[in-house]
Write a protein that holds these residues in place. Sequence first.
Motif: not given
Length: 249
Positions: A96-108, A158-163
């Motif tokens: 899901t999008i929510a799962n994906f965002l959490r995974l992506a966030l921990s990978a960032h 917007m969730v990852l807030q990269p540099k």
Amino acid sequence: ANQLEIRDLWVSIEGQPILKGVNLTVPKGEVHALMGPNGAGKSTLGKVIAGDPEYTVEQGEILLDGENILELEPDERARKGLFLAFQYPVEVPGVTIANFLRLALSAHKGGDVSVTEFYSRLQHALETLEWDESVVSRYLNEGFSGGEKKRNEILQLMVLQPKYAILDETDSGLDIDALKIVAKGVNAMRGPEFGALVITHYQRLLNYIVPDVVHVMVDGRVVKSGDKNLALELEQKGYDWIKELAAQS
Ligand code: ADP
Ligand code: MG
Ligand code: MG
């Protein structure tokens, strides 16, 4: 140096030179646009910054806050704070999008972001993008329209807030509402801790994302840079005059 700097970058594919000495710097805190005629090499530059292994870097450097990232894998670049939208264009069954965002966030770089912070970012992003909360339980990209995929990409941003973010909007068959959504997300990210390079063939996106600097690429090189008025000039006069200018130099 707090900036994304491309220094004398030469890139080829299958022995064919595509980028021929690109110089371009995006300081943190600024949003730059990269324009240019079809085939100039804009998307190639975006993919090389992302670490696409299809391309051969012959010469030059890509410096992220002073560190050369050319030898890093795409996921390592992401951990350094680079947003790579094109890394996940595919449907991911069962995620899901929510799962994906959490995974992506921990990978960032944001691996230490708390659950509270995660939901607060998500909430803010959904509001900005005028997206209903229920969307986060949908599967990633499954049955998404072009506009929804674009929204999802900006939601990630917007969730990852990269540099730094590189956004290639060239092939956007997007309607004006979708463009406005992209612009809202990018504009919400603007601030001293964020730099972006928005790649676009058309001027109209830049009515909504007003760039600090506009760069024009022709035949694998950045041949002219200027303020937002350069985009308007290109809209009015086309690219022929700038191609001539490039041929003379
Ligand atoms: P732009 O995004 O400015 O339209 P591209 O970066 O897509 O330009 O393409 C620049 C040039 O590189 C074009 O001539 C294109 O045909 C060529 N090119 C890009 N990707 C490939 C590839 N994977 N294989 C062969 N040629 C490519
Ligand atoms: Mg193209
Ligand atoms: Mg392109």
